[in-house]
Design a protein around this motif. Structure first.
Motif, PDB file in Angstrom:
ATOM      1  N   CYS A  96       1.618 -65.860  15.279  1.00  0.00           N
ATOM      2  CA  CYS A  96       1.468 -67.053  15.816  1.00  0.00           C
ATOM      3  C   CYS A  96       2.063 -67.849  14.525  1.00  0.00           C
ATOM      4  N   ASN A  97       2.068 -69.200  14.680  1.00  0.00           N
ATOM      5  CA  ASN A  97       2.472 -70.386  13.507  1.00  0.00           C
ATOM      6  C   ASN A  97       1.547 -71.321  13.264  1.00  0.00           C
ATOM      7  N   VAL A  98       1.319 -71.571  12.109  1.00  0.00           N
ATOM      8  CA  VAL A  98       0.433 -72.739  11.710  1.00  0.00           C
ATOM      9  C   VAL A  98       1.622 -73.682  11.030  1.00  0.00           C
ATOM     10  N   THR A  99       1.488 -75.179  11.449  1.00  0.00           N
ATOM     11  CA  THR A  99       2.131 -76.046  10.733  1.00  0.00           C
ATOM     12  C   THR A  99       1.055 -77.104  10.011  1.00  0.00           C
ATOM     13  N   PHE A 100       1.818 -77.534   9.083  1.00  0.00           N
ATOM     14  CA  PHE A 100       1.208 -78.465   8.331  1.00  0.00           C
ATOM     15  C   PHE A 100       2.014 -79.858   8.364  1.00  0.00           C
ATOM     16  N   ASN A 101       1.352 -80.866   9.002  1.00  0.00           N
ATOM     17  CA  ASN A 101       2.140 -82.210   9.300  1.00  0.00           C
ATOM     18  C   ASN A 101       1.486 -83.224   8.442  1.00  0.00           C
ATOM     19  N   THR A 102       2.186 -83.414   7.151  1.00  0.00           N
ATOM     20  CA  THR A 102       1.761 -84.451   6.240  1.00  0.00           C
ATOM     21  C   THR A 102       2.036 -85.886   6.803  1.00  0.00           C
ATOM     22  N   GLN A 103       0.830 -86.637   6.535  1.00  0.00           N
ATOM     23  CA  GLN A 103       0.640 -87.976   6.795  1.00  0.00           C
ATOM     24  C   GLN A 103       0.476 -88.865   5.683  1.00  0.00           C
ATOM     25  N   SER A 104       0.026 -88.473   4.655  1.00  0.00           N
ATOM     26  CA  SER A 104      -0.337 -89.020   3.332  1.00  0.00           C
ATOM     27  C   SER A 104      -0.376 -88.433   2.078  1.00  0.00           C
ATOM     28  N   ALA A 105      -0.204 -89.010   1.014  1.00  0.00           N
ATOM     29  CA  ALA A 105      -0.290 -88.366  -0.202  1.00  0.00           C
ATOM     30  C   ALA A 105      -1.761 -87.868  -0.553  1.00  0.00           C
ATOM     31  N   VAL A 106      -2.222 -86.779   0.164  1.00  0.00           N
ATOM     32  CA  VAL A 106      -3.786 -86.366  -0.137  1.00  0.00           C
ATOM     33  C   VAL A 106      -3.340 -84.736  -0.142  1.00  0.00           C
ATOM     34  N   THR A 107      -4.500 -84.331  -0.491  1.00  0.00           N
ATOM     35  CA  THR A 107      -4.597 -82.814  -0.192  1.00  0.00           C
ATOM     36  C   THR A 107      -5.650 -82.446   0.876  1.00  0.00           C
ATOM     37  N   SER A 108      -4.988 -81.643   1.794  1.00  0.00           N
ATOM     38  CA  SER A 108      -5.828 -81.430   3.161  1.00  0.00           C
ATOM     39  C   SER A 108      -6.602 -79.767   2.809  1.00  0.00           C
ATOM     40  N   SER A 109      -7.663 -79.509   3.002  1.00  0.00           N
ATOM     41  CA  SER A 109      -8.385 -78.163   3.068  1.00  0.00           C
ATOM     42  C   SER A 109      -8.935 -77.915   4.408  1.00  0.00           C
ATOM     43  N   GLY A 110      -8.734 -77.191   5.033  1.00  0.00           N
ATOM     44  CA  GLY A 110      -9.160 -76.945   6.690  1.00  0.00           C
ATOM     45  C   GLY A 110      -9.139 -75.488   6.691  1.00  0.00           C
ATOM     46  N   SER A 111      -9.149 -75.191   8.291  1.00  0.00           N
ATOM     47  CA  SER A 111      -9.393 -73.925   8.528  1.00  0.00           C
ATOM     48  C   SER A 111      -8.765 -73.827   9.950  1.00  0.00           C
ATOM     49  N   VAL A 112      -8.518 -72.488  10.525  1.00  0.00           N
ATOM     50  CA  VAL A 112      -8.048 -72.319  11.993  1.00  0.00           C
ATOM     51  C   VAL A 112      -9.170 -71.255  12.450  1.00  0.00           C
ATOM     52  N   VAL A 113     -10.133 -71.707  13.407  1.00  0.00           N
ATOM     53  CA  VAL A 113     -11.083 -70.515  14.016  1.00  0.00           C
ATOM     54  C   VAL A 113     -10.455 -69.900  15.139  1.00  0.00           C
ATOM     55  N   ILE A 114     -10.621 -68.563  15.112  1.00  0.00           N
ATOM     56  CA  ILE A 114      -9.970 -67.764  16.166  1.00  0.00           C
ATOM     57  C   ILE A 114     -10.933 -67.168  16.710  1.00  0.00           C
ATOM     58  N   ALA A 115     -11.293 -67.147  18.156  1.00  0.00           N
ATOM     59  CA  ALA A 115     -12.368 -66.565  18.878  1.00  0.00           C
ATOM     60  C   ALA A 115     -11.827 -65.530  19.664  1.00  0.00           C
ATOM     61  N   PHE A 116     -12.418 -64.285  19.886  1.00  0.00           N
ATOM     62  CA  PHE A 116     -12.068 -63.212  20.537  1.00  0.00           C
ATOM     63  C   PHE A 116     -13.365 -62.417  20.970  1.00  0.00           C
ATOM     64  N   TYR A 117     -12.801 -61.548  22.064  1.00  0.00           N
ATOM     65  CA  TYR A 117     -14.089 -60.848  22.771  1.00  0.00           C
ATOM     66  C   TYR A 117     -13.809 -59.465  22.581  1.00  0.00           C
ATOM     67  N   ASP A 118     -14.723 -58.725  22.187  1.00  0.00           N
ATOM     68  CA  ASP A 118     -14.882 -57.252  21.962  1.00  0.00           C
ATOM     69  C   ASP A 118     -15.301 -56.665  23.414  1.00  0.00           C
ATOM     70  N   ARG A 119     -14.390 -55.865  24.102  1.00  0.00           N
ATOM     71  CA  ARG A 119     -14.643 -55.326  25.319  1.00  0.00           C
ATOM     72  C   ARG A 119     -15.798 -54.044  25.032  1.00  0.00           C
ATOM     73  N   HIS A 120     -15.576 -53.415  24.163  1.00  0.00           N
ATOM     74  CA  HIS A 120     -16.591 -52.218  23.730  1.00  0.00           C
ATOM     75  C   HIS A 120     -17.858 -52.783  23.528  1.00  0.00           C
ATOM     76  N   ASN A 121     -18.185 -53.849  22.878  1.00  0.00           N
ATOM     77  CA  ASN A 121     -19.680 -54.239  22.682  1.00  0.00           C
ATOM     78  C   ASN A 121     -19.973 -55.330  23.481  1.00  0.00           C
ATOM     79  N   ARG A 122     -19.013 -55.711  24.370  1.00  0.00           N
ATOM     80  CA  ARG A 122     -18.920 -57.017  25.308  1.00  0.00           C
ATOM     81  C   ARG A 122     -19.886 -58.114  24.396  1.00  0.00           C
ATOM     82  N   ALA A 123     -19.166 -58.444  23.487  1.00  0.00           N
ATOM     83  CA  ALA A 123     -19.612 -59.683  22.727  1.00  0.00           C
ATOM     84  C   ALA A 123     -18.435 -60.497  22.053  1.00  0.00           C
ATOM     85  N   SER A 124     -18.606 -61.680  22.016  1.00  0.00           N
ATOM     86  CA  SER A 124     -17.897 -62.667  21.419  1.00  0.00           C
ATOM     87  C   SER A 124     -17.935 -63.015  19.879  1.00  0.00           C
TER      88      SER A 124
END
Length: 537
Positions: free
Chosen positions: A100-128
């Motif tokens: 997959c692709n992550v894009t940084f769209n700059t709007q101002s002259a500042v430093t941005s620190s964040g994250s992307v949270v990926i949710a998945f489901y494990d079928r063996h454990n039947r848990a998220s």
């Protein structure tokens, strides 16, 4: 541990044994092999990205476990980050990957620190579960070139030489700038010391020289154009300079003729040297040649600025009868370092005449500035004819007219002339009118004096008489602003509806108002104001 289980369908004479410890071990092993999600890279740092633009990086998500996983959602924590390339749900078998692709769209002259949270489901454990991918990036302003100074003024530079000034270019933006060219317009302007292409990182500067090498005199305007890939791709620096011609010495007149001068006497003529060039020059030496020829009234060395002049006298005192030729050799550091003025004269055996000047002093008295007054003077020859060659007036507010030079006055005769006084400033002025001739008493000098006075101003005021009964008189008030304060200017009540203010000054604006005073002493309010501006002479 062993346990005996009985089951229908099995003969009661048999025992069946199950090993539960082995079953538990198998279950534990199966749990250890559950699905597990990893990312590559584990951290995405976009670095510096120009404001208003974007940058994209790819992320590979891999199922490193043994069971099937299903990615259900991927959510960035900040609006400046976006994630694309996943169509939910995304199922990954053990060992399988998706990009997959992550894009940084700059709007101002500042430093941005964040994250992307990926949710998945494990079928063996039947848990998220969720996995967090750290994201960071810094918006920077685009490259911007500034010049210091913003314009270059070379002042006066002598033609044939050069003047140089330093110009500095600075990248005041946040990204690198590449300077590709620098060019000048305007005669005599050029640039040097800058190579192309030149790249400036954020905050970096480069200095170079701009030259002005005029070939002719006069003012010149031009431009220094800087071409780059900065946001201001065309930067212009105005250029100005003045070509100054070198000092040039000229003489007026170019030659001097004394005519006939009686032996034992002398005659004097006036010579003027002028710097007709654009830069200063210094006269270092004047050398006369020829019998009886000399000069005076000038102290060497003398420096003349552009258009400045120096006036001195040259005299001829023949010691014998006959023609004399000679010259003045004038040495200076002008572009013409040697200037020659030819001199001629003739010695005669006759007695030199005398020149009488009347009156010897002219006083013009008080004259209003900007006006003119004339007075008449007389030159008379006695003993022998006299040739008057020139007149010089030392004061700019005085002049002599009505006579042409050279003029020869027969013995016993006279010629008249006019002296004019035109004061331009107030106060006393004085000057001398010096007449040069071949008379034995040359030069003849007349003293000139006069007083310049500022013109007198007055304001005549008139108003309508009051219609009220019992009015004894009127008061006049004056101010220098429409808002006041107003000051009474009449010493006593005016019985008539008119008066004159003779205390006004040139160049000022006044505001006048009138009040009416009753027989009981009551005074009305101010009338409508009248504005009067006194002209400047």
């Amino acid at each position: 541990m062993k346990q005996v289980l009985r089951s229908s369908g099995i003969s009661s004479g048999f025992r069946v044994f199950f090993n539960f410890s082995a079953i538990l071990a198998l279950t534990s092993s199966a749990l250890a092999g559950a699905g597990q999600l990893t990312s590559n890279p584990s951290v995405v740092n976009f670095g510096s990205v120009q404001v208003g633009s974007s940058q994209t990086q790819s992320i590979t998500l891999t199922n490193v476990g043994n069971s099937r996983l299903t990615i259900t959602q991927a959510t960035p924590s900040l609006a400046v980050f976006t994630l694309t390339g996943l169509s939910y749900p995304v199922t990954l078998n053990a060992g399988q990957s998706v990009m997959c692709n992550v894009t940084f769209n700059t709007q101002s002259a500042v430093t941005s620190s964040g994250s992307v949270v990926i949710a998945f489901y494990d079928r063996h454990n039947r848990a998220s579960y969720t996995m967090t991918e750290p994201l960071s990036g810094t918006g920077v302003n685009s490259g911007q070139l500034t010049s210091a100074p913003a314009s270059l003024g070379f002042g006066s530079v002598t033609t044939g030489s050069s003047g140089s000034l330093t110009e500095t270019l600075t990248n005041s933006g946040g990204t690198s700038v590449t300077i590709s060219a620098a060019s000048t317009t305007g005669s005599g302007f050029s640039v040097g010391g800058l190579t192309f292409p030149t790249t400036l990182t954020a905050g970096q500067s480069v200095s170079f020289s701009t030259m002005f090498s005029p070939t002719v005199g006069g003012g010149v305007t031009g431009n220094l154009a800087i071409t780059s890939n900065a946001a201001n791709s065309a930067l212009n620096v105005p250029l100005t300079g003045t070509g100054m011609t070198p000092g040039q010495l000229t003489s007026n007149p170019t030659s001097l003729s004394f005519g006939s001068v009686a032996t034992g006497s002398s005659a004097s003529l006036t010579e003027t040297l002028t710097n007709s060039g654009g830069s200063a020059l210094t006269i270092s030496q004047i050398t006369p040649s020829g019998t009886g020829l000399a000069f005076g009234g000038i102290t060497l060395p003398v420096t003349l600025g552009a258009a400045q002049s120096a006036t001195f006298t040259v005299s001829f005192a023949p010691q014998s009868v006959g023609n004399t030729t000679g010259s003045l050799l004038i040495a200076s550091n002008a572009s013409n370092p040697t200037l020659t003025v030819a001199l001629t004269g003739a010695g005669t055996g006759t007695t030199a005449g005398q020149l009488a000047l009347a009156p010897s002093n002219i006083n013009f008295g008080s004259i209003t500035m900007g006006t003119t007054q004339n007075q008449t003077g007389t030159l008379s020859a006695t003993g022998a004819p006299v040739t008057v060659s020139s007149v010089g007036v030392s004061g700019a507010q005085f002049s002599v007219s009505g006579i042409s030079f050279p003029v020869t006055i027969a013995a016993g005769s006279s010629v008249s002339f006019q002296v004019t006084f035109t004061p331009q400033v107030s106060g006393s002025s004085s000057a001398y009118a010096t007449f040069t001739s071949n008379a034995s008493n040359s030069p003849a000098v007349e003293s000139l004096t006069g007083l310049g006075t500022a013109p007198q101003h007055s304001v005549s005021l008139g108003w309508n008489t009051s219609t009220s009964s019992g009015v004894e008189g009127y008061n006049i008030y004056r101010a220098t602003a429409s808002t006041g304060p107003f000051t009474r200017i009449n010493a006593a009540l005016d019985a008539t509806p008119y008066d004159t203010d003779s205390t006004v000054q040139a160049g000022l604006t006044y505001y006048f108002a009138v009040t009416a005073v009753s027989t009981t002493g009551s005074e009305s309010g101010y009338s409508t104001q009248v504005e009067v501006t006194i002209p400047t002479p």
